[in-house]
Design an enzyme around this catalytic site. Structure first.
Site, PDB file in Angstrom:
ATOM      1  N   CYS A  39       0.813  -1.230   0.000  1.00 44.80           N
ATOM      2  CA  CYS A  39       0.000   0.000   0.000  1.00 44.80           C
ATOM      3  C   CYS A  39       0.845   1.279   0.000  1.00 44.80           C
ATOM      4  CB  CYS A  39      -0.964   0.003   1.179  1.00 44.80           C
ATOM      5  SG  CYS A  39      -2.067  -1.408   1.159  1.00 44.80           S
ATOM      6  N   HIS A  49      -3.206   7.234   2.412  1.00 47.58           N
ATOM      7  CA  HIS A  49      -3.668   5.944   1.895  1.00 47.58           C
ATOM      8  C   HIS A  49      -5.088   5.695   2.403  1.00 47.58           C
ATOM      9  CE1 HIS A  49      -4.045   1.810   0.943  1.00 47.58           C
ATOM     10  NE2 HIS A  49      -3.806   1.357   2.159  1.00 47.58           N
ATOM     11  N   ASN A  57     -10.205  -0.035  -0.127  1.00 46.59           N
ATOM     12  CA  ASN A  57      -8.748   0.045  -0.084  1.00 46.59           C
ATOM     13  C   ASN A  57      -8.198  -0.519  -1.400  1.00 46.59           C
ATOM     14  OD1 ASN A  57      -6.032  -0.323   0.359  1.00 46.59           O
ATOM     15  ND2 ASN A  57      -6.268  -1.166   2.430  1.00 46.59           N
TER      16      ASN A  57
END
Ligand code: UT7
Length: 319
Positions: A113, A246, A276
């Site tokens: 990520c 993020h 996500n």
């Protein structure tokens, strides 16, 4: 001085949408649980014939159009992905071919990520070193293919998508600083532990995560790395016009913003619409905030992310 600036952004989300209500019919979960614990309401799922390079291609074309840059002018391609098209060649090489870009370095970055932060920092260093003029930096992911769709603790969290930026050499910043970290001692906390051996998959080829451990770690390091970026540039948190973190969990974002003293009005939140999307989440959120006019010239934007590894990092830029 030689700097790099983002001169175009693009995003792409696959057509198919999977809502929380759809998931209620697949696993023992509820729209209420997902929304209140994560802030997510829906995610996009790639079509069977779509690969990470296809998502990247769509986002890249939009970023290059916004930048007014043709494929032949790109002289570096970095793709951040955890879900590459295949073991090799790199998704960056496949993207280069699909774009019709000319001979230039093209490679993937694997930092889960935090991948886009790592890729952007790397491209910035190439440009500052005078090794390229126009870099295409992409985050692209198809997490729907590495999720165990019977595991409610993970399958509700992730989605597919891509975001891209064109980074160009400039005599004014641009990117002010980048800050990268990793602590591999946490490599088993968030992982897809499968591998290929002698033509067979060994281990579990699905995402596993100790959600709570990641949650606590994320809140800690996202605050730390933001302070690191501010200190290096002699800035205060109040100087940040936009925090683009993020997009994993609204509670992580709210907690980070609160600790930094940044009001939520200055935080870009997009995870409600796409979940996500790992390495794609920061460039997707940046693209949305650029295109809706939120981010204005000369404003300070702080990008930051954390992910498997653990890896984490931040890029501070002046738009
Ligand atoms: O992108 C890389 C970084 N990743 C992240 O940042 C993710 C970080 N972690 C998180 O976002 C959160 O830890 C989660 C959203 C994954 C989980 O939230 P939580 O508040 O930490 O929940 P929990 O894991 O402590 O679980 C609470 C309860 C459990 O039930 P009991 O044991 O209290 O009875 C779980 O079994 O919620 C249950 N649960 C669910 N219930 C309904 C877990 N998943 C679900 C679900 N639907 N989908």
């Amino acid at each position: 001085m030689r700097y790099s600036r983002i001169v175009g952004t693009g995003g792409y989300l696959p057509e198919k949408i999977l809502t929380n209500h759809d998931l209620e019919r697949m696993v023992d979960t509820s729209d209420e649980w997902i929304r209140s614990r994560t802030g997510i309401t829906q995610r996009h799922i790639a079509a069977d014939n779509e690969m990470a390079s296809d998502l990247a291609l769509n986002a890249s074309r939009k970023a290059m159009e916004a930048a007014g840059i043709k494929p032949g002018e790109i002289d570096l391609i970095i793709v951040a992905t955890t879900t590459p098209d295949m073991v090799f060649p790199s998704t960056a090489c496949i993207l280069q071919d699909k774009l019709g870009a000319r001979d230039c370095p093209a490679f993937d970055v694997q930092a889960v990520c935090s991948g886009f932060i790592y890729a952007l920092a790397t491209a910035d260093m190439f440009i500052r070193a005078g090794r390229c003029r126009n870099a295409l930096v992409v985050g692209t992911e198809i997490y729907s293919r590495i999720l165990d769709w019977s595991d409610r603790s993970t399958c509700v969290l992730f989605g597919d998508g891509a975001g891209a930026v064109v980074l160009t050499q400039s005599d004014r910043p641009g990117i002010l600083s980048s800050h990268l970290h990793a602590d591999g001692s946490h490599n088993k906390i968030l992982a897809v532990p499968g591998s290929i051996r002698s033509g067979r998959v060994q281990g579990k080829p699905f995402l596993i995560m100790e959600g709570n451990t990641v949650f606590k770690f994320a809140i800690k390091v996202l605050e730390e790395v933001a302070h690191e970026a501010l200190t290096e540039n002699n800035l205060e948190a109040s100087d940040i016009d936009w925090l683009i973190p993020h997009q994993a969990n609204i509670r992580i974002i709210q907690s980070t913003a609160k600790k930094l003293g940044i009001p939520m009005e200055k935080v870009v939140v997009t995870m409600d619409k796409h979940g996500n999307t790992s390495a794609a989440s920061i460039p997707l959120a940046l693209d949305i905030a650029i295109r809706d006019g939120r981010v204005k010239p000369d404003q300070h934007v702080l990008l930051e992310g954390v992910g498997g590894g653990f890896t984490w990092g931040a890029v501070l830029l002046r738009w």
